[in-house]
Design a protein around this motif. Structure first.
Motif, short mmCIF file in Angstrom:
data_model
loop_
_atom_site.label_atom_id
_atom_site.label_comp_id
_atom_site.label_asym_id
_atom_site.label_seq_id
_atom_site.Cartn_x
_atom_site.Cartn_y
_atom_site.Cartn_z
N GLY A 1 1.24 -1.12 -0.04
CA GLY A 1 0.48 0.23 -0.06
C GLY A 1 0.75 0.49 -0.05
O GLY A 1 0.42 2.36 -0.19
N ASN B 1 -0.25 8.77 -0.64
CA ASN B 1 -0.76 10.20 -0.90
C ASN B 1 -1.82 10.25 -1.64
O ASN B 1 -2.11 10.88 -2.20
N ALA C 1 -5.07 9.89 -3.10
CA ALA C 1 -6.70 9.47 -1.87
C ALA C 1 -7.30 7.81 -1.94
O ALA C 1 -7.23 7.31 -2.73
N GLU C 2 -8.35 8.05 -0.62
CA GLU C 2 -8.73 6.34 -0.30
C GLU C 2 -10.07 5.87 -1.63
O GLU C 2 -10.25 5.03 -1.89
N GLU C 3 -10.51 7.59 -2.29
CA GLU C 3 -11.77 6.94 -3.38
C GLU C 3 -11.40 6.30 -4.00
O GLU C 3 -11.73 5.87 -5.15
N GLY D 1 -8.42 4.13 -4.30
CA GLY D 1 -7.55 3.22 -3.94
C GLY D 1 -6.40 3.47 -2.83
O GLY D 1 -5.47 2.44 -2.82
N GLY D 2 -6.18 4.51 -2.51
CA GLY D 2 -4.62 4.91 -2.71
C GLY D 2 -5.16 4.86 -0.71
O GLY D 2 -6.52 4.16 0.19
N ALA D 3 -3.70 4.57 -0.05
CA ALA D 3 -4.25 5.24 1.80
C ALA D 3 -4.48 6.48 2.13
O ALA D 3 -4.87 5.83 3.19
N GLY D 4 -4.58 7.34 1.21
CA GLY D 4 -4.90 8.78 1.40
C GLY D 4 -4.13 9.80 3.07
O GLY D 4 -5.03 10.11 4.15
N VAL E 1 -1.05 3.23 -7.48
CA VAL E 1 -1.51 1.98 -6.39
C VAL E 1 -0.87 1.06 -6.31
O VAL E 1 -0.66 0.27 -6.04
#
Length: 379
Positions: free
Chosen positions: A52, A57, A59-61, A63-66, A116
């Motif tokens: 991950g 950095n 955004a979670e939307e 698929g990232g860790a946000g 990602v």
């Protein structure tokens, strides 16, 4: 001193442990880098993506860790300090941030999902006659039916020889000022009309010349707004310069660690050379400079997290300037303190020096950074 939350401290330790396990020895690093000929291992980067970290950095939307800038800097600092050969990560994360801010939803989701998963990205600005003066670029994109036709040359483009796609900045209108009429385009790898030639440098084959000859891309390839490329570039400076600074902080720390180990073990005149005042004082100065740099890197990262979207030209230029100058000074001095061994490829000192020297040039030369800082004081 920099104080991390327990979660941030655990994350730093996890990255450091991963690097110690995967790249802790010269033999391991040679395996990942074709005996040192390459600075980026897509296979190793893929392992980080599975954890991950490649989309840290994003955004979670998407698929990232946000995560925020502090976590991003922790990851980069510890990865470089651990000598993980993922040289493509800087341009990738800089470019990903531009897609996340400005691309339409479909392109954004496509590109960021790849990031990602471990894809490498590239961004292309410089030209033979447009380096520090990005506004002078002439690579042209002409509007045609259904899209754009691109012609011209780019140079010093990192990652292009292995990137999944390139974010190109081209001129679409010459009627206004030089900072007007610039547009960003998404160029997938293998696009017809694009030729990539690698450039031999002191650091190996890290950068490329790009040649566009009637290269067609559809209208959907425009990233952001046509003619607004300059403003979009400026919006990414905080992220870009923080990324470069965190990586050079890690490199300076690695050089310090290696030099310290060497001068404690190497003996001349019957005692460790580190016990001589000349070297002891040099190391004291470098330790102080590195500690001050770390404070600045994470202070700027925290400020950027607290004020998303705020332009911080002074702070961003200061952090890039400070980290790269400290890294350059540490690696050159480290080589000197190691004597002939610092020059030998048996050790990492010469490679670390090469990685530090170029950092004062890319991402905006340090002369440009000083000019920006001066202007923020009305000079």
């Amino acid at each position: 001193m920099v104080v991390f939350t327990p979660e941030q401290s655990d994350f730093a330790k996890s990255v450091a442990d991963f690097c110690k396990r995967e790249t802790g020895t010269r033999e391991q690093r040679n395996k990942w880098t074709n005996n040192g000929d390459e600075n980026h291992s897509q296979e190793l980067y893929g392992k980080m993506a599975e954890l991950g970290w490649a989309g840290i950095n994003v955004a979670e939307e998407f698929g990232g860790a946000g995560a925020g800038n502090v976590e991003l800097c922790i990851f980069l600092e510890e990865s470089v300090r651990g000598q993980a050969p993922i040289g493509g990560i800087g341009p990738t994360l800089i470019t990903a941030a531009a897609y996340e801010k400005f691309a339409d939803d479909a392109l954004k989701r496509e590109v960021l999902a790849g990031v990602v998963a471990g894809d490498a990205l590239s961004i292309s600005m410089s030209e033979p006659e447009a380096g520090s003066d990005v506004g002078a670029l002439t690579c042209r994109a002409e509007k045609v039916d259904g899209g754009w036709k691109i012609n011209g040359q780019k140079t010093w483009c990192s990652n292009a020889h292995f990137a999944t796609s390139i974010l190109l900045i081209a001129r679409t209108d010459s009627s206004g000022g030089k900072h007007e009429g610039l547009t960003q385009f998404h160029i997938p790898a293998g696009t017809d009309g694009l030729k990539i030639n690698q450039i031999d440098t002191l650091g190996g084959r890290e950068v490329n010349d790009l040649y566009f000859t009637d290269c067609f891309v559809p209208d959907a390839a425009v990233v952001g707004t046509v003619g607004n490329g300059w403003t979009q570039l400026m919006a990414g400076l905080n992220t870009e310069r923080l990324i470069l600074a965190a990586m050079q902080l890690g490199l300076a720390e690695r050089s310090f660690d290696d030099t310290l180990t060497f001068i404690k073990e190497r003996k001349q005149f019957g005692r460790p050379i580190g016990s001589f005042q000349a070297l002891r004082h040099r190391m004291a100065d470098h330790a102080t400079e590195i500690a001050a740099t770390k404070e600045l890197v994470y202070a700027v990262a925290q400020a950027a997290d607290a004020n998303p979207g705020k332009m911080m030209p002074r702070e961003a230029s200061m952090v890039k300037l400070k980290a790269t100058e400290v890294s350059k000074a540490m690696t050159i001095d480290g080589m000197q303190m190691m004597g002939g061994y610092g020059y030998a490829k048996e050790f990492d000192a010469e490679r670390l020096m090469r990685g530090a020297i170029i950092s004062t040039v890319f991402g905006g030369t340090n002369e440009i950074q000083r000019d920006i800082i001066g202007k923020t004081y009305g000079l």
